[in-house]
Design a protein around this motif. Structure first.
Motif, mmCIF file in Angstrom:
data_model
loop_
_atom_site.group_PDB
_atom_site.id
_atom_site.type_symbol
_atom_site.label_atom_id
_atom_site.label_comp_id
_atom_site.label_asym_id
_atom_site.label_seq_id
_atom_site.Cartn_x
_atom_site.Cartn_y
_atom_site.Cartn_z
ATOM 1 N N GLU A 1 1.536 7.319 13.438
ATOM 2 C CA GLU A 1 0.489 6.743 14.285
ATOM 3 C C GLU A 1 0.118 5.340 13.828
ATOM 4 O O GLU A 1 -0.036 4.431 14.635
ATOM 5 C CB GLU A 1 -0.752 7.636 14.259
ATOM 6 N N THR A 2 -0.049 5.142 12.514
ATOM 7 C CA THR A 2 -0.500 3.842 12.011
ATOM 8 C C THR A 2 0.630 3.000 11.435
ATOM 9 O O THR A 2 0.436 1.827 11.149
ATOM 10 C CB THR A 2 -1.558 4.033 10.907
ATOM 11 N N GLY A 3 1.811 3.588 11.246
ATOM 12 C CA GLY A 3 2.930 2.827 10.724
ATOM 13 C C GLY A 3 3.309 3.165 9.299
ATOM 14 O O GLY A 3 4.398 2.807 8.842
ATOM 15 N N THR A 4 2.437 3.860 8.561
ATOM 16 C CA THR A 4 2.728 4.181 7.162
ATOM 17 C C THR A 4 3.941 5.103 7.042
ATOM 18 O O THR A 4 4.838 4.873 6.230
ATOM 19 C CB THR A 4 1.505 4.839 6.508
ATOM 20 N N THR A 5 3.974 6.158 7.872
ATOM 21 C CA THR A 5 5.095 7.095 7.830
ATOM 22 C C THR A 5 6.386 6.422 8.268
ATOM 23 O O THR A 5 7.450 6.615 7.676
ATOM 24 C CB THR A 5 4.802 8.313 8.727
ATOM 25 N N PHE A 6 6.288 5.600 9.302
ATOM 26 C CA PHE A 6 7.479 4.898 9.783
ATOM 27 C C PHE A 6 7.997 3.922 8.733
ATOM 28 O O PHE A 6 9.206 3.710 8.618
ATOM 29 C CB PHE A 6 7.174 4.157 11.082
ATOM 30 N N ASP A 7 7.083 3.324 7.968
ATOM 31 C CA ASP A 7 7.492 2.410 6.904
ATOM 32 C C ASP A 7 8.386 3.127 5.904
ATOM 33 O O ASP A 7 9.436 2.615 5.503
ATOM 34 C CB ASP A 7 6.252 1.850 6.202
ATOM 35 N N ARG B 1 12.508 2.558 5.218
ATOM 36 C CA ARG B 1 13.049 2.257 3.888
ATOM 37 C C ARG B 1 14.057 3.324 3.448
ATOM 38 O O ARG B 1 15.058 3.020 2.798
ATOM 39 C CB ARG B 1 11.912 2.125 2.880
ATOM 40 N N PHE B 2 13.784 4.589 3.812
ATOM 41 C CA PHE B 2 14.722 5.662 3.490
ATOM 42 C C PHE B 2 16.022 5.479 4.282
ATOM 43 O O PHE B 2 17.122 5.678 3.760
ATOM 44 C CB PHE B 2 14.087 7.014 3.808
ATOM 45 N N TYR B 3 15.891 5.071 5.539
ATOM 46 C CA TYR B 3 17.062 4.774 6.373
ATOM 47 C C TYR B 3 17.918 3.678 5.737
ATOM 48 O O TYR B 3 19.144 3.797 5.648
ATOM 49 C CB TYR B 3 16.599 4.354 7.768
ATOM 50 N N ASP B 4 17.265 2.613 5.279
ATOM 51 C CA ASP B 4 17.992 1.504 4.649
ATOM 52 C C ASP B 4 18.719 1.973 3.393
ATOM 53 O O ASP B 4 19.888 1.634 3.171
ATOM 54 C CB ASP B 4 17.023 0.370 4.302
ATOM 55 N N GLY B 5 17.995 2.753 2.563
ATOM 56 C CA GLY B 5 18.598 3.226 1.317
ATOM 57 C C GLY B 5 19.772 4.159 1.554
ATOM 58 O O GLY B 5 20.814 4.063 0.887
ATOM 59 N N LEU C 1 15.227 3.317 -3.131
ATOM 60 C CA LEU C 1 14.123 3.188 -2.172
ATOM 61 C C LEU C 1 13.310 1.950 -2.521
ATOM 62 O O LEU C 1 12.715 1.867 -3.593
ATOM 63 C CB LEU C 1 13.228 4.428 -2.238
ATOM 64 N N GLU C 2 13.310 0.976 -1.622
ATOM 65 C CA GLU C 2 12.521 -0.228 -1.852
ATOM 66 C C GLU C 2 11.040 0.100 -1.802
ATOM 67 O O GLU C 2 10.601 0.948 -1.032
ATOM 68 C CB GLU C 2 12.846 -1.290 -0.794
ATOM 69 N N HIS C 3 10.256 -0.629 -2.611
ATOM 70 C CA HIS C 3 8.805 -0.419 -2.627
ATOM 71 C C HIS C 3 8.199 -0.952 -1.338
ATOM 72 O O HIS C 3 8.655 -1.944 -0.783
ATOM 73 C CB HIS C 3 8.177 -1.128 -3.829
ATOM 74 N N THR C 4 7.191 -0.262 -0.868
ATOM 75 C CA THR C 4 6.559 -0.660 0.388
ATOM 76 C C THR C 4 5.808 -1.975 0.249
ATOM 77 O O THR C 4 5.297 -2.298 -0.810
ATOM 78 C CB THR C 4 5.573 0.425 0.874
ATOM 79 N N TYR C 5 5.750 -2.708 1.354
ATOM 80 C CA TYR C 5 4.996 -3.955 1.387
ATOM 81 C C TYR C 5 3.632 -3.771 2.039
ATOM 82 O O TYR C 5 2.875 -4.710 2.148
ATOM 83 C CB TYR C 5 5.772 -5.023 2.158
ATOM 84 N N ILE C 6 3.350 -2.567 2.512
ATOM 85 C CA ILE C 6 2.058 -2.332 3.154
ATOM 86 C C ILE C 6 0.946 -2.356 2.106
ATOM 87 O O ILE C 6 1.044 -1.720 1.059
ATOM 88 C CB ILE C 6 2.066 -0.981 3.900
ATOM 89 N N LYS C 7 -0.114 -3.072 2.387
ATOM 90 C CA LYS C 7 -1.207 -3.254 1.441
ATOM 91 C C LYS C 7 -2.507 -2.725 2.035
ATOM 92 O O LYS C 7 -2.701 -2.737 3.244
ATOM 93 C CB LYS C 7 -1.361 -4.751 1.118
ATOM 94 N N GLU C 8 -3.376 -2.236 1.170
ATOM 95 C CA GLU C 8 -4.651 -1.729 1.648
ATOM 96 C C GLU C 8 -5.472 -2.838 2.297
ATOM 97 O O GLU C 8 -5.367 -4.004 1.950
ATOM 98 C CB GLU C 8 -5.451 -1.123 0.485
#
Length: 731
Positions: A350-356, A360-364, A487-494
């Motif tokens: 819904e917010t993009g966190t899960t898709f993020d 990244r899992f897809y890329d890896g 798995l690359e680290h996420t770029y999403i920030k609080e």
């Protein structure tokens, strides 16, 4: 061959970043104008080094009953935040010697606010900030490769500024302007990278512990602040901000930000109580901001304006030069055909966190050489060669699926896979909620009951997208497949929230549905609009609760349902008129009322009506229908004062309520179905549908809308959502 490498590098980088550079350059030109126009107001104080801080404070206190803060802008303007006789805060520019008002601080023009948000993040929040930082880095590399090409063209670095060979217009001035604006563009790119790195906490830790100073309790107490040595010796050219004490109590200190440190100062003796030196990263960040924006320096602002405009010319001339050389380059990135992939990743987000994470899992997984297909759960279908399926999904509301997963259960029951598939399910949620990962549990149960699916690992529940939990799961899953997945680290920030005080001015008791209304007045000047969110902090744990708001006469109106175990709702319900809370406004731009739409349909149930009350009050000459669903007619009594006043003064607004527990017993989605002619007329004529309330209601309404569109038009839900003609804010 060497020059070809540099030229192709220069060209490819420019092409890849062209759209972003275009946006950055145009907004850069706009933003460079702001400090220039700001300086023309003529409020700058040119002898700040001759004005003691004590003189400025004394002058302010003589002119105003209460002073909250003082700020010296880089432009040389001195700004004060004062309290008026009406107990409202007012920001004014002053003459620090006399305390006289030079002018009020005006609200920032919308064009600059819009340009700033677009320039900083492309309206994509943290992901956008990452791209802006990346483009700044690419711009720096483009400049370096361009410098090498320029040197080769001119016969060496020592001859860069020698006479330019005559050639066609675009090439000649591409060379000339690149020499003029080489240094400014390098500064823009480096500072852009630095500021982006700072936002993603990529710089060294800049936290400094305040140093407690020895206090001399026998120090002389002064009656006049102008006589206090510290305030007498410190001049405004060394001051950035001053926060005034709330009282004359000796333990209530001045909080002062100087050019190199922050201190607390005893207001009677001038003794420094605490001192915190700014680390290098903070000073570098401040310098980068000034160099990047031109704030406070008209000449540098003009240079930045011309440099930004030159980037636009470079893009045009580079394009012409490329066409003249008949060189073209194309990059095509396409996801594999779903029926050729053995690994399928399905996402509900819904917010993009899960898709993020899924991305990244897809890329890896793709980097291991496997063919992988990624799609939303709503697009579930057959997969001819699939042997593995990974489902990542969040949960919303009371165990509800995300919007892009609402069709999965129905699709799954009607689709038979041709192969036996090994699967794993990852649920994203928060332990703060009772229905933690409930939808993921439901999906896991569906798969377990189907003989065509075999679990590889037990259901994994992830609290607050915990990186360590996800990394461990990836390692375990990869080991079972004999795959090493990085798995690359996420770029999403609080979200960075700025809390301000809000005073409760009105409230109601509970209605029949345990719903109540609260009205807050912000005690500081702040910009917000209906559809934004009020972030409330019920306790010291850092827990945040967001409530969709209506803007009513510059006040915040909330409609809240009291839940027995709800920490946020019980905290708010316990407040009394006059209480002050610390909260923050979260801008929710995607759910603002579309000013360009001539007509709109607003759909809500329960407390979801709140933002629409504010939108209706501030909207004129628009054809609007408000559909609202409640349990009984008494459920709507709490909103009658607002609705009656709005509808009585605006004939273009219609209110259509329905009730699920009395009368015809209809839900709001039934109302949408009954009024499908109104809905079709609105959507086919460029109008907007806005939905606010429970996520379960949103899913039902979207299902009805989808049916109406399929039967009557060629439009799709996804197309209308992408165009902003269907907007949702549900929970």
């Amino acid at each position: 061959m060497t020059i070809s490498i540099w030229r192709y590098s220069h060209l490819v980088l420019a092409l890849v970043s062209s759209l972003f550079l275009l946006v950055a350059a145009v907004t850069g030109v706009i933003l460079a104008v702001e400090p220039i126009t700001h300086q023309t107001k003529g409020y700058a104080v040119h002898d700040l080094e001759d004005v003691p801080l004590g003189v400025a404070i004394n002058a302010l206190k003589q002119n105003y009953d209460e002073v909250l803060a003082l700020e010296v802008e880089s432009s040389g303007f001195v700004k004060a935040q004062v309290l008026t006789m009406d107990l409202e805060t007012l920001d004014v520019y002053i003459d620090p010697k006399t305390g006289g008002k030079l002018g009020e601080v005006e609200e920032r023009p919308y064009i600059y606010t819009f340009a700033t948000n677009l320039h900083r993040s492309l309206f994509l929040k943290s992901v956008g900030r990452f791209f802006v930082g990346l483009i700044s880095l690419l711009l720096f590399i483009i400049v370096v490769t361009g410098l090498v090409l320029l040197a080769k063209r001119q016969g060496g670095f020592k001859k860069i500024f020698s006479k330019v060979q005559k050639d066609y217009f675009e090439l000649r001035y591409h060379v000339i302007l690149s020499r003029w604006f080489l240094i400014p563009i390098i500064i823009l790119s480096i500072t852009g990278v630095y500021l982006s790195a700072e936002k993603f906490d990529l710089l060294p830790d800049s936290i400094e512990v305040p140093q407690e100073m020895d206090v001399d309790y026998s120090a002389e107490v002064f009656a006049d602040i102008q006589d206090v040595p510290f305030f007498k010796e410190t001049t405004l050219d060394d001051v950035r901000q001053v926060e005034f004490p709330f009282s004359d109590d000796t333990e209530d200190y001045y909080r002062i930000a100087l050019s190199d440190r922050e201190i607390q100062v005893n207001q009677q003796t001038g003794a420094i109580v605490t001192s915190t030196n700014y680390p290098f990263a903070v000073l570098a960040s401040r310098l980068s901001l000034v160099l990047h924006t031109g704030e406070g320096n008209v000449l540098w602002s003009i240079i930045l304006l011309l440099a930004s405009a030159s980037i636009l010319f470079f893009m045009y001339s580079g394009f012409v030069m490329t066409l003249k050389r008949r060189k073209k380059g194309k990059v095509s990135i396409k996801m594999p055909n779903k029926d050729e992939c053995e690994y399928i990743i399905l996402v509900g987000s819904e917010t993009g966190t899960t898709f993020d994470f899924a991305q990244r899992f897809y890329d890896g997984l793709s980097k291991t050489g496997k063919k992988v297909f990624l799609a939303e759960l709503n697009k579930y279908t057959t997969y001819a060669r699939a042997t593995h399926m990974i489902i990542c999904t969040a949960t919303y509301g009371e165990g509800d699926p995300p919007t892009n997963a609402r069709k999965f259960s129905t699709l799954f029951s009607n689709i038979k896979q041709p192969n036996t598939i090994s699967y794993a399910v990852i649920g994203f949620g928060s332990l703060e909620y009772p229905d933690y990962c409930k939808f993921a549990i439901q999906i896991d149960a569906l798969l377990q009951a189907d003989s065509n699916f075999t679990p590889v690992m037990p259901l994994c529940k992830v609290d607050s997208a915990n990186h360590e939990t996800l990394a461990n799961w990836v390692d375990q899953w990869g080991n079972r497949q004999d795959l090493n997945i990085s798995l690359e680290h996420t770029y999403i920030k609080e979200i960075e929230r700025v809390k301000i005080p809000f005073e409760l001015t009105e409230r109601t008791g509970l209605n029949v549905d345990d719903t109540f209304l609260l009205k807050f007045r912000p005690k500081q000047k702040i910009t917000f609009t209906s559809g934004d969110l009020l972030a409330v902090f019920p306790d010291e744990s850092g827990l945040v609760r967001q409530y969709s708001i209506a803007k009513i006469n510059d006040e915040v109106l909330l409609s809240v349902k009291k839940h027995e175990m709800g920490r946020g709702s019980n905290y708010l319900y316990a407040l009394e008129v006059g209480d002050v809370i610390e909260a923050a406004i979260d801008v929710n731009a995607h759910f603002h009322f579309p000013e360009k739409s001539a007509m709109a349909i607003l759909i809500a149930n329960g407390t979801g009506i709140a933002p629409f009350l504010g939108m209706l009050q501030h909207t004129r000459q628009k054809q609007i229908a408000l559909f609202w669903g409640g349990r009984t007619r008494n459920s709507s009594l709490i909103y009658e004062n607002f609705l009656n006043g709005i509808i009585a003064t605006n004939e273009t607004i219609s209110f259509m309520p329905c009730f699920s527990r009395e009368g015809e017993k209809r839900y709001v989605q039934d109302l949408v179905r009954e009024q499908q002619n109104v809905v079709l007329h609105t959507l086919t004529n460029g109008g907007t549908v806005m939905i606010c309330g429970s996520l379960a209601m949103q899913h039902e309404v979207l299902d009805v809308l989808e049916t109406i569109l399929i039967e009557n038009t060629t439009l799709t839900i996804e197309e209308l959502q992408n165009k902003g003609l269907i907007r949702t804010d549900c929970y």
